[in-house]
Design a protein around this motif. Structure first.
Motif, mmCIF file in Angstrom:
data_model
loop_
_atom_site.group_PDB
_atom_site.id
_atom_site.type_symbol
_atom_site.label_atom_id
_atom_site.label_comp_id
_atom_site.label_asym_id
_atom_site.label_seq_id
_atom_site.Cartn_x
_atom_site.Cartn_y
_atom_site.Cartn_z
ATOM 1 N N MET A 48 29.374 -56.299 23.723
ATOM 2 C CA MET A 48 28.807 -54.985 23.409
ATOM 3 C C MET A 48 27.412 -54.834 23.974
ATOM 4 N N GLU A 49 26.627 -55.914 23.961
ATOM 5 C CA GLU A 49 25.284 -55.852 24.545
ATOM 6 C C GLU A 49 25.346 -55.554 26.035
ATOM 7 N N MET A 50 26.293 -56.158 26.730
ATOM 8 C CA MET A 50 26.457 -55.913 28.163
ATOM 9 C C MET A 50 26.859 -54.463 28.409
ATOM 10 N N VAL A 51 27.712 -53.900 27.549
ATOM 11 C CA VAL A 51 28.109 -52.500 27.716
ATOM 12 C C VAL A 51 26.903 -51.578 27.587
ATOM 13 N N VAL A 52 26.083 -51.848 26.562
ATOM 14 C CA VAL A 52 24.901 -51.022 26.347
ATOM 15 C C VAL A 52 23.952 -51.122 27.533
ATOM 16 N N ARG A 53 23.780 -52.321 28.085
ATOM 17 C CA ARG A 53 22.869 -52.501 29.216
ATOM 18 C C ARG A 53 23.382 -51.809 30.478
ATOM 19 N N LEU A 54 24.714 -51.750 30.629
ATOM 20 C CA LEU A 54 25.290 -51.161 31.843
ATOM 21 C C LEU A 54 25.360 -49.643 31.796
ATOM 22 N N LEU A 55 25.379 -49.066 30.624
ATOM 23 C CA LEU A 55 25.428 -47.612 30.530
ATOM 24 C C LEU A 55 24.121 -47.011 31.033
ATOM 25 N N PRO A 56 24.121 -45.825 31.623
ATOM 26 C CA PRO A 56 25.288 -44.947 31.798
ATOM 27 C C PRO A 56 26.066 -45.219 33.071
ATOM 28 N N GLY A 57 25.869 -46.412 33.648
ATOM 29 C CA GLY A 57 26.595 -46.731 34.868
ATOM 30 C C GLY A 57 28.052 -47.112 34.564
ATOM 31 N N PRO A 58 28.772 -47.446 35.634
ATOM 32 C CA PRO A 58 30.184 -47.818 35.449
ATOM 33 C C PRO A 58 30.309 -49.169 34.724
ATOM 34 N N ILE A 59 31.389 -49.305 33.981
ATOM 35 C CA ILE A 59 31.669 -50.531 33.224
ATOM 36 C C ILE A 59 32.766 -51.291 33.965
ATOM 37 N N ARG A 64 36.994 -55.203 29.636
ATOM 38 C CA ARG A 64 38.113 -54.676 28.839
ATOM 39 C C ARG A 64 37.610 -53.846 27.650
ATOM 40 N N VAL A 65 36.786 -52.873 27.964
ATOM 41 C CA VAL A 65 36.213 -51.994 26.955
ATOM 42 C C VAL A 65 36.847 -50.615 27.078
ATOM 43 N N GLN A 66 37.197 -50.035 25.956
ATOM 44 C CA GLN A 66 37.694 -48.671 25.909
ATOM 45 C C GLN A 66 36.702 -47.813 25.131
ATOM 46 N N LEU A 93 19.671 -54.504 19.108
ATOM 47 C CA LEU A 93 20.604 -53.389 19.244
ATOM 48 C C LEU A 93 20.914 -52.844 17.854
ATOM 49 N N ASP A 94 20.212 -51.781 17.470
ATOM 50 C CA ASP A 94 20.422 -51.207 16.150
ATOM 51 C C ASP A 94 21.447 -50.083 16.210
ATOM 52 N N PHE A 95 22.657 -50.471 16.595
ATOM 53 C CA PHE A 95 23.764 -49.515 16.656
ATOM 54 C C PHE A 95 24.828 -49.944 15.642
ATOM 55 N N PRO A 96 25.320 -49.033 14.856
ATOM 56 C CA PRO A 96 26.331 -49.401 13.853
ATOM 57 C C PRO A 96 27.615 -49.887 14.524
ATOM 58 N N ALA A 97 28.195 -50.924 13.940
ATOM 59 C CA ALA A 97 29.458 -51.507 14.447
ATOM 60 C C ALA A 97 30.357 -51.829 13.246
ATOM 61 N N SER A 111 34.492 -51.950 16.832
ATOM 62 C CA SER A 111 34.023 -50.647 17.343
ATOM 63 C C SER A 111 32.509 -50.551 17.157
ATOM 64 N N MET A 112 31.759 -50.035 18.210
ATOM 65 C CA MET A 112 30.303 -49.883 18.118
ATOM 66 C C MET A 112 29.928 -48.471 18.576
ATOM 67 N N HIS A 113 29.050 -47.802 17.779
ATOM 68 C CA HIS A 113 28.615 -46.451 18.099
ATOM 69 C C HIS A 113 27.538 -46.505 19.184
ATOM 70 N N LEU A 114 27.794 -45.892 20.348
ATOM 71 C CA LEU A 114 26.886 -45.926 21.495
ATOM 72 C C LEU A 114 25.858 -44.796 21.411
ATOM 73 N N PRO A 115 24.751 -44.883 22.216
ATOM 74 C CA PRO A 115 23.737 -43.806 22.191
ATOM 75 C C PRO A 115 24.286 -42.450 22.620
ATOM 76 N N ASP A 116 25.339 -42.414 23.434
ATOM 77 C CA ASP A 116 25.892 -41.129 23.889
ATOM 78 C C ASP A 116 26.954 -40.593 22.942
ATOM 79 N N SER A 117 26.939 -41.095 21.697
ATOM 80 C CA SER A 117 27.838 -40.644 20.626
ATOM 81 C C SER A 117 29.284 -41.102 20.800
ATOM 82 N N ARG A 118 29.589 -41.877 21.789
ATOM 83 C CA ARG A 118 30.936 -42.434 21.914
ATOM 84 C C ARG A 118 31.012 -43.775 21.186
ATOM 85 N N TRP A 119 32.227 -44.247 21.021
ATOM 86 C CA TRP A 119 32.463 -45.555 20.390
ATOM 87 C C TRP A 119 33.074 -46.499 21.421
#
Length: 413
Positions: A48-59, A64-66, A93-97, A111-119
């Motif tokens: 999840m940390e890697m996903v947050v760092r890569l956003l808003p770029g491509p994953i 294997r993240v949806q 990372l103070d995001f609810p999971a 599931s983790m709530h992202l800054p762009d309101s997606r999960w």
């Protein structure tokens, strides 16, 4: 022996299968619950940390993240959820999971709530059981049982080999009571058992030969003084007949003792003997000697025995019945692969408490009438010795209404 073998095999098989079954159950239990949270939750937090760092770029697909507009439903795994949020917080990372249990199969989804309101949805690693797991488990248990049975049969055979040797040696005991020689080969225990059996056999043979020599020598040595006494009795005027009668009795005893020993030493060849013909021949002989002997029903049947020895044994039984029972009847029946010879007389019989002693040497029902009927009291003992030597049995039983019944049983051929 077979019962002991089966018990040992069942015990070994049950022990091996039980131990392996418990180990298998423990493995399945551990595997069925999946890996512990301490191993999976940190890995999920890292993803999840890697996903947050890569956003808003491509994953990349390797993560294997949806993504979804809401978290995955299902029962919340509270311990894993708390652990995941704590790790994310420590990483800044103070995001609810939330971690939920799958509803349709074993496993969990984070599931983790992202800054762009997606999960961000990531599946928690879970070791899935193989397809048709019960079929695989049944095959596994079958292999264990087959292997355990083979091992158990082999080691059971090794363990009970000395007992089998004892059983075989005892079953081969001859009519003289001596054990057959046992080969002294195999393991140390088997050799020791065989050696002990052979020593026992040697001692028994020595004791039997010593006994036979003693009886034969006593019977033979009695002849000389009896001959001298007979010569002297010829010159007596008073009680001459009584002396000769007593000497005749002593002569019969000595002769019977010698014949008993000869029956144990001189054994004729075993062959198929026509029992009905033998009975007819003995009956004709007994009638010619003045005995009241008759033949009833005779089935044609053959038995394996020595012809001369069997004839002598049956003659003794028939003479005993005709003499002490006044008259006798002989019947021969063949049934269930057995030959049953019955000799019935019309005498007084034998008291029930003395039936078991009738085959003992020198036995007489009434010692006070020892001289009333000629004989040394060895006829039944000799007959029993011969019949049992050839695998038969002889029993005595009082008849209803009076008389004695002698029953001889052989296996028919």
């Amino acid at each position: 022996m077979n019962s002991l073998r089966r018990r040992l095999i069942l015990l070994l098989v049950a022990s091996i299968v039980g131990v392996v079954g418990l180990a298998t159950a423990a493995v399945i239990s551990v595997r069925g619950g999946g890996p512990p949270p301490e191993l999976t939750v940190p890995w999920i937090a890292q993803q999840m940390e890697m996903v947050v760092r890569l956003l808003p770029g491509p994953i990349p697909d390797v993560l294997r993240v949806q993504f979804a507009d809401h978290p995955v439903g299902g029962k919340v795994a509270r311990a894993e959820t708390a652990m995941l949020n704590d790790i994310l917080h420590r990483r800044g990372l103070d995001f609810p999971a939330v971690v939920n249990e799958k509803t349709d199969e074993p496993g969990q989804i984070a599931s983790m709530h992202l800054p762009d309101s997606r999960w961000a949805i990531i599946e928690v690693p879970h070791l899935k059981p193989p397809r048709r797991e019960w079929l695989v488990l049944a095959g596994w248990i079958s292999l264990i049982v087959a292997g355990a049975t083979a091992v158990s049969v082999y080691f059971t055979s090794v363990l009970i080999r000395p007992l089998e040797m004892l059983e075989a040696a005892v079953s081969k005991i001859g009519s003289d009571g001596v054990l057959a020689a046992v080969p002294e080969v195999g393991s140390a225990e088997v050799k020791a058992t065989a050696h002990a059996l052979n020593q026992l056999s040697s001692r028994l043979r020595t004791a039997m030969e010593s006994r036979m020599r003693l009886v034969a020598a006593a019977g033979h040595d009695l002849r000389t003084p009896m001959t001298r006494m007979r010569l002297r009795a010829e010159f007596l005027d008073d009680e001459r007949d009584k002396w000769l009668h007593d000497l005749d009795e002593l002569d019969r005893i000595a002769d019977s003792a010698i014949r008993l020993v000869r029956e144990e030493v001189n054994q004729d060849a075993v062959e198929a003997v026509d029992l009905a013909k033998t009975v007819r021949d003995i009956e004709a002989e007994m009638v010619s000697l003045g005995h009241a002997v008759s033949i009833g029903h005779l089935d044609k049947v053959c038995v394996r025995a020595g012809a001369l020895g069997l004839r002598r044994a049956l003659r003794n039984l028939i003479v005993n019945a005709a003499t002490h029972g006044k008259a006798c009847r002989i019947d021969l029946a063949a049934a269930d692969n057995r030959a049953v010879l019955t000799i019935s007389d019309h005498g007084p019989g034998i008291p029930p408490e003395l039936l078991n002693k009738a085959f003992e040497p020198f036995f007489r029902v009434d010692p006070g009438r020892l001289q009333s009927i000629p004989g040394a009291g060895l006829g039944l003992a000799i007959a029993k010795e011969i019949i049992e030597r050839y695998g038969g049995t002889v029993t005595l039983e009082n008849r209803r209404g009076g008389g004695l019944e002698q029953t001889v049983v052989f296996d028919a051929v």
